[in-house]
Design a protein around this motif. Structure first.
Motif, mmCIF file in Angstrom:
data_model
loop_
_atom_site.group_PDB
_atom_site.id
_atom_site.type_symbol
_atom_site.label_atom_id
_atom_site.label_comp_id
_atom_site.label_asym_id
_atom_site.label_seq_id
_atom_site.Cartn_x
_atom_site.Cartn_y
_atom_site.Cartn_z
ATOM 1 N N ASP A 1 -6.722 18.057 -133.444
ATOM 2 C CA ASP A 1 -6.913 17.391 -134.724
ATOM 3 C C ASP A 1 -7.668 18.312 -135.685
ATOM 4 N N ALA A 2 -6.935 18.858 -136.636
ATOM 5 C CA ALA A 2 -7.555 19.792 -137.582
ATOM 6 C C ALA A 2 -8.634 19.088 -138.417
ATOM 7 N N GLY A 3 -8.525 17.774 -138.556
ATOM 8 C CA GLY A 3 -9.485 17.034 -139.363
ATOM 9 C C GLY A 3 -10.678 16.522 -138.584
ATOM 10 N N ARG A 4 -10.877 17.034 -137.371
ATOM 11 C CA ARG A 4 -12.002 16.570 -136.548
ATOM 12 C C ARG A 4 -13.331 16.988 -137.153
ATOM 13 N N SER A 5 -14.376 16.318 -136.725
ATOM 14 C CA SER A 5 -15.719 16.781 -137.053
ATOM 15 C C SER A 5 -16.376 17.217 -135.751
ATOM 16 N N SER A 6 -17.214 18.221 -135.831
ATOM 17 C CA SER A 6 -17.879 18.676 -134.600
ATOM 18 C C SER A 6 -18.783 17.577 -134.046
ATOM 19 N N ALA A 7 -19.168 16.641 -134.930
ATOM 20 C CA ALA A 7 -20.005 15.522 -134.470
ATOM 21 C C ALA A 7 -19.284 14.684 -133.414
ATOM 22 N N GLU A 8 -17.979 14.517 -133.621
ATOM 23 C CA GLU A 8 -17.206 13.725 -132.651
ATOM 24 C C GLU A 8 -17.183 14.407 -131.294
ATOM 25 N N VAL A 9 -16.995 15.717 -131.330
ATOM 26 C CA VAL A 9 -16.976 16.487 -130.083
ATOM 27 C C VAL A 9 -18.335 16.418 -129.400
ATOM 28 N N LYS A 10 -19.352 16.633 -130.210
ATOM 29 C CA LYS A 10 -20.707 16.649 -129.660
ATOM 30 C C LYS A 10 -21.066 15.319 -129.008
ATOM 31 N N GLU A 11 -20.594 14.258 -129.601
ATOM 32 C CA GLU A 11 -20.907 12.932 -129.054
ATOM 33 C C GLU A 11 -20.370 12.781 -127.625
ATOM 34 N N ILE A 12 -19.123 13.229 -127.452
ATOM 35 C CA ILE A 12 -18.530 13.156 -126.121
ATOM 36 C C ILE A 12 -19.300 14.033 -125.140
ATOM 37 N N ALA A 13 -19.651 15.230 -125.598
ATOM 38 C CA ALA A 13 -20.374 16.157 -124.726
ATOM 39 C C ALA A 13 -21.746 15.601 -124.360
ATOM 40 N N LEU A 14 -22.380 14.919 -125.316
ATOM 41 C CA LEU A 14 -23.694 14.341 -125.036
ATOM 42 C C LEU A 14 -23.595 13.206 -124.022
ATOM 43 N N GLU A 15 -22.532 12.462 -124.141
ATOM 44 C CA GLU A 15 -22.274 11.404 -123.157
ATOM 45 C C GLU A 15 -22.205 11.998 -121.753
ATOM 46 N N ARG A 16 -21.402 13.040 -121.663
ATOM 47 C CA ARG A 16 -21.231 13.708 -120.376
ATOM 48 C C ARG A 16 -22.552 14.297 -119.893
ATOM 49 N N LEU A 17 -23.324 14.835 -120.817
ATOM 50 C CA LEU A 17 -24.607 15.445 -120.455
ATOM 51 C C LEU A 17 -25.558 14.383 -119.913
ATOM 52 N N GLU A 18 -25.575 13.224 -120.547
ATOM 53 C CA GLU A 18 -26.450 12.152 -120.077
ATOM 54 C C GLU A 18 -25.994 11.684 -118.694
ATOM 55 N N ASP A 19 -24.686 11.690 -118.501
ATOM 56 C CA ASP A 19 -24.114 11.345 -117.210
ATOM 57 C C ASP A 19 -24.618 12.308 -116.136
ATOM 58 N N ILE A 20 -24.564 13.582 -116.466
ATOM 59 C CA ILE A 20 -25.030 14.609 -115.528
ATOM 60 C C ILE A 20 -26.510 14.408 -115.230
ATOM 61 N N ARG A 21 -27.279 14.155 -116.259
ATOM 62 C CA ARG A 21 -28.727 13.989 -116.056
ATOM 63 C C ARG A 21 -29.028 12.770 -115.190
ATOM 64 N N ALA A 22 -28.279 11.714 -115.392
ATOM 65 C CA ALA A 22 -28.483 10.507 -114.571
ATOM 66 C C ALA A 22 -28.193 10.836 -113.104
ATOM 67 N N LYS A 23 -27.106 11.570 -112.891
ATOM 68 C CA LYS A 23 -26.759 11.949 -111.511
ATOM 69 C C LYS A 23 -27.844 12.846 -110.920
ATOM 70 N N GLN A 24 -28.374 13.722 -111.736
ATOM 71 C CA GLN A 24 -29.431 14.617 -111.260
ATOM 72 C C GLN A 24 -30.669 13.836 -110.841
ATOM 73 N N ARG A 25 -31.031 12.866 -111.652
ATOM 74 C CA ARG A 25 -32.202 12.052 -111.310
ATOM 75 C C ARG A 25 -31.994 11.318 -109.988
ATOM 76 N N LYS A 26 -30.811 10.776 -109.847
ATOM 77 C CA LYS A 26 -30.505 10.033 -108.626
ATOM 78 C C LYS A 26 -30.533 10.955 -107.401
ATOM 79 N N LEU A 27 -29.907 12.108 -107.554
ATOM 80 C CA LEU A 27 -29.876 13.064 -106.450
ATOM 81 C C LEU A 27 -31.279 13.544 -106.103
ATOM 82 N N GLN A 28 -32.102 13.731 -107.124
ATOM 83 C CA GLN A 28 -33.462 14.206 -106.877
ATOM 84 C C GLN A 28 -34.238 13.203 -106.033
ATOM 85 N N LYS A 29 -34.064 11.931 -106.372
ATOM 86 C CA LYS A 29 -34.734 10.875 -105.594
ATOM 87 C C LYS A 29 -34.271 10.899 -104.144
#
Lengths: 127, 127
Positions: B72-100
């Motif tokens: 999508d040539a009309g995308r905004s980087s904000a849209e991409v970043k939002e998805i990446a942040l979601e995934r990042l929070e997912d990773i962090r949640a898994k990390q916390r769980k694994l650490q415990k």
DNA sequence: GTTTGACCTTCCCTCTACTGGAAGGTTTAT
DNA sequence: ATAAACCTTCCAGTAGAGGGAAGGTCAAAC
């Protein structure tokens, strides 16, 4: 005790208890005349045992081994420790992998402005 | 390019490429007369894109969204970043769980002598 | 011209550890 | 008597493929 009582006592969903019975992990001690699963104290303790092992992330196969050792008076703690170490190494491997993903993604996210323009290092990286 | 060439170029197993076609994630650009999947440059780039996104741990659904933004040539980087942040929070949640899990299991393993005797803090904890 | 081997296709089963739901039987309380 | 709240089995689905069977195709070698 019927399945919902057993489930409550072990802190597991009824469906899970039934599933454990199906796969022969923790079978009920008996069935009532109507075919209802019946759990005695021993079966209850096994259920709780498995519940805690699962909470530590042990896969079903290892729960099965641990349950065998739990009931084996002639076990050695070395056998138990070996399984736990396996699981621990598994956890550490997952942690290393997650850490790599985290660092890489965090780097990309940090480089992305997140504004209205289409330019995006995340997309660039994936392309 | 046929499926094995495309798979090699994208660094993915043939089965995976076929699977992505099945679920409509990356469909071949055409079929030969014999029914063989055919991948052109655009399709190849999409395959590689998805391969890298998956390597970062994005689930298929998010790969689909990212692929949409990629095209999508009309995308905004904000849209991409939002998805990446979601995934990042997912990773962090898994990390916390694994650490415990790690800390708890490491503690137990550390307390277990691992000798020939049956006494075992790991079994005790699970009981 | 045919045969061999390496491709390709679809289809279905398997994996982990459940979860949801339907259809139907049982028990308990009112 | 009936309604609610249990219980049963069976079937399907989840994520993301992997394995393998049955059968079609294609290029090169003989």
């Amino acid at each position: 005790m019927n399945i919902s009582g057993a489930a409550k006592a072990a802190g597991l969903p009824v469906k899970t208890v039934r599933y454990y019975a199906d796969i022969g992990l923790v079978t009920p001690s008996a069935r009532t005349q109507a075919g209802y699963r019946d759990y005695d104290d021993v079966a209850l303790r096994k259920l709780s045992f498995v519940g805690r092992a699962r909470a530590l992330g042990f896969p079903i196969a290892q729960c099965r081994e641990l349950l065998g050792l739990y009931q084996d008076a002639g076990r050695s703690s070395a056998e138990v420790k070996e399984i736990a170490l396996e699981r621990l190494e598994d956890i550490r491997a997952k942690q290393r992998k997650l850490q790599k993903l985290h660092d890489e993604l965090a780097h990309l996210v940090g480089a992305c402005k997140g504004d209205a323009r289409p330019d995006c290092p995340i997309i660039d990286y994936l392309s």
